[in-house]
Scaffold this motif. Structure first.
Motif, short mmCIF file in Angstrom:
data_model
loop_
_atom_site.label_atom_id
_atom_site.label_comp_id
_atom_site.label_asym_id
_atom_site.label_seq_id
_atom_site.Cartn_x
_atom_site.Cartn_y
_atom_site.Cartn_z
N HIS A 124 -10.28 1.31 1.67
CA HIS A 124 -11.24 1.12 0.58
C HIS A 124 -12.32 0.18 1.08
CE1 HIS A 124 -13.07 0.76 -3.26
NE2 HIS A 124 -12.12 1.50 -3.84
N LEU A 125 -13.54 0.67 1.15
CA LEU A 125 -14.61 -0.09 1.76
C LEU A 125 -15.48 -0.82 0.74
CD1 LEU A 125 -15.63 2.24 4.71
CD2 LEU A 125 -13.81 0.54 4.52
N SER A 126 -14.86 -1.11 -0.44
CA SER A 126 -15.55 -1.94 -1.43
C SER A 126 -14.76 -3.18 -1.79
CB SER A 126 -15.84 -1.14 -2.70
OG SER A 126 -16.72 -0.08 -2.43
N HIS A 127 -13.49 -3.24 -1.39
CA HIS A 127 -12.69 -4.42 -1.67
C HIS A 127 -11.57 -4.53 -0.66
CE1 HIS A 127 -9.23 -2.17 -3.16
NE2 HIS A 127 -10.03 -1.48 -3.96
N SER A 128 -10.77 -5.57 -0.78
CA SER A 128 -9.68 -5.78 0.18
C SER A 128 -8.31 -5.81 -0.48
CB SER A 128 -9.92 -7.10 0.94
OG SER A 128 -9.93 -8.19 0.03
N SER A 129 -8.22 -5.48 -1.77
CA SER A 129 -6.95 -5.57 -2.49
C SER A 129 -5.99 -4.47 -2.06
CB SER A 129 -7.21 -5.47 -3.99
OG SER A 129 -5.98 -5.30 -4.69
N SER A 130 -4.84 -4.90 -1.56
CA SER A 130 -3.84 -3.92 -1.15
C SER A 130 -3.26 -3.19 -2.35
CB SER A 130 -2.73 -4.62 -0.35
OG SER A 130 -2.20 -5.71 -1.08
N TYR A 131 -3.02 -3.92 -3.45
CA TYR A 131 -2.46 -3.31 -4.65
C TYR A 131 -3.42 -2.26 -5.22
CZ TYR A 131 -0.48 -2.81 -9.32
OH TYR A 131 0.07 -2.31 -10.46
N VAL A 163 9.98 2.91 -1.05
CA VAL A 163 10.19 2.67 0.38
C VAL A 163 10.41 1.21 0.71
CG1 VAL A 163 8.81 4.69 0.96
CG2 VAL A 163 7.74 2.43 0.93
N LYS A 164 10.45 0.37 -0.30
CA LYS A 164 10.60 -1.06 -0.07
C LYS A 164 11.90 -1.33 0.69
CE LYS A 164 8.57 -3.50 -3.02
NZ LYS A 164 8.13 -4.13 -4.27
N ASN A 165 11.83 -2.28 1.59
CA ASN A 165 12.95 -2.68 2.45
C ASN A 165 13.25 -1.67 3.56
OD1 ASN A 165 13.39 -5.07 0.91
ND2 ASN A 165 14.60 -3.89 -0.55
N ARG A 166 12.48 -0.58 3.61
CA ARG A 166 12.64 0.39 4.69
C ARG A 166 11.36 0.56 5.50
NH1 ARG A 166 13.49 5.54 3.68
NH2 ARG A 166 12.50 5.55 1.61
N PHE A 167 10.21 0.46 4.84
CA PHE A 167 8.92 0.65 5.49
C PHE A 167 8.20 -0.69 5.57
CE2 PHE A 167 7.97 5.38 4.31
CZ PHE A 167 9.23 5.74 4.76
N THR A 168 7.51 -0.92 6.69
CA THR A 168 6.76 -2.15 6.89
C THR A 168 5.38 -1.83 7.45
OG1 THR A 168 8.81 -3.34 7.41
CG2 THR A 168 6.74 -4.42 7.99
N ILE A 169 4.35 -2.34 6.78
CA ILE A 169 2.99 -2.15 7.26
C ILE A 169 2.57 -3.40 8.04
CG2 ILE A 169 1.93 -3.06 5.15
CD1 ILE A 169 -0.28 -0.92 5.51
N SER A 170 1.80 -3.18 9.09
CA SER A 170 1.30 -4.29 9.88
C SER A 170 0.00 -3.86 10.55
CB SER A 170 2.32 -4.72 10.94
OG SER A 170 2.56 -3.67 11.86
N ARG A 171 -0.68 -4.81 11.19
CA ARG A 171 -1.94 -4.46 11.84
C ARG A 171 -2.11 -5.23 13.13
NH1 ARG A 171 -6.64 -7.96 10.56
NH2 ARG A 171 -5.84 -9.85 9.57
N GLU A 188 2.24 14.99 -6.02
CA GLU A 188 0.97 14.30 -5.92
C GLU A 188 1.00 13.31 -4.76
OE1 GLU A 188 -0.41 14.31 -10.63
OE2 GLU A 188 -0.15 12.43 -9.54
N ARG A 189 -0.19 13.01 -4.26
CA ARG A 189 -0.30 12.03 -3.20
C ARG A 189 0.00 10.64 -3.78
NH1 ARG A 189 -5.36 12.61 0.83
NH2 ARG A 189 -4.59 14.75 0.65
N GLU A 190 0.77 9.84 -3.06
CA GLU A 190 1.15 8.53 -3.55
C GLU A 190 0.87 7.45 -2.51
OE1 GLU A 190 5.95 8.95 -2.53
OE2 GLU A 190 5.27 7.38 -3.88
N GLY A 191 0.53 6.28 -3.00
CA GLY A 191 0.33 5.13 -2.11
C GLY A 191 1.68 4.59 -1.68
N VAL A 192 1.88 4.48 -0.39
CA VAL A 192 3.16 4.05 0.16
C VAL A 192 3.13 2.55 0.47
CG1 VAL A 192 4.75 4.32 2.08
CG2 VAL A 192 3.67 6.32 1.08
N THR A 212 3.89 -2.64 -1.15
CA THR A 212 4.74 -1.53 -0.74
C THR A 212 5.41 -0.95 -1.97
OG1 THR A 212 5.15 -2.56 1.42
CG2 THR A 212 6.67 -0.84 0.73
N SER A 213 5.40 0.37 -2.08
CA SER A 213 5.97 1.01 -3.26
C SER A 213 7.48 0.83 -3.29
CB SER A 213 5.61 2.49 -3.27
OG SER A 213 6.30 3.18 -2.26
N ASP A 214 8.04 0.86 -4.49
CA ASP A 214 9.48 0.67 -4.66
C ASP A 214 10.28 1.72 -3.92
OD1 ASP A 214 9.30 -0.55 -8.10
OD2 ASP A 214 9.08 -1.59 -6.18
#
Length: 126
Positions: A99-106, A64-72, A44-48, A60-62
């Motif tokens: 998600h264009l209805s809210h800003s929650s990353s979780y 990939v934690k400590n290996r992947f970093t999101i930034s903008r 299944e598709r998973e949120g990373v 960040t999902s467990d």
């Protein structure tokens, strides 16, 4: 029109790194949640990793934690996913989404987006 264009995938050996980029257009980038999902064959598709563009709070999902970093880069309407110490289990198509209805990353990573972008293939060889 909302567009999310992902790039940066490729073939890398285990232990290597890649940086994915997603250029967003058609909406006000800094008001919403944006992030990365992945789908491996037969899974299944998973949120990373996801980002709240209002306050820069990330999730960040467990797996990939400590290996992947999101930034903008707000000026460039671009979100990045820096992936380090890659393993064969990270092999998947990676999708940018928002998600264009809210800003929650979780919430974005757990409940899914309103808009999907293109995918980019990441293959990690052992």
């Amino acid at each position: 029109e909302v567009q999310l264009q992902a790039s940066g995938g490729g073939l890398v050996q285990a232990g290597g790194s890649l940086r994915l980029s997603c250029v967003a257009s058609g909406f006000k980038f800094e008001d919403y949640a944006i992030g990365w999902f992945r789908q491996a064959p037969g899974k299944e598709r998973e949120g990373v990793s996801c980002l709240n563009s209002l306050n820069d709070i990330t999730y960040t999902s467990d797996s990939v934690k400590n290996r992947f970093t999101i930034s903008r880069d707000a000026a460039a309407n671009t979100v990045y996913l820096q992936m380090d110490n890659l393993t064969p289990d990270d092999t998947a198509v990676y999708y940018c989404a928002a998600h264009l209805s809210h800003s929650s990353s979780y919430a974005l990573c757990h409940d899914g987006p309103t808009d999907w972008g293109s995918g980019t293939q990441v293959t990690v060889s052992s």
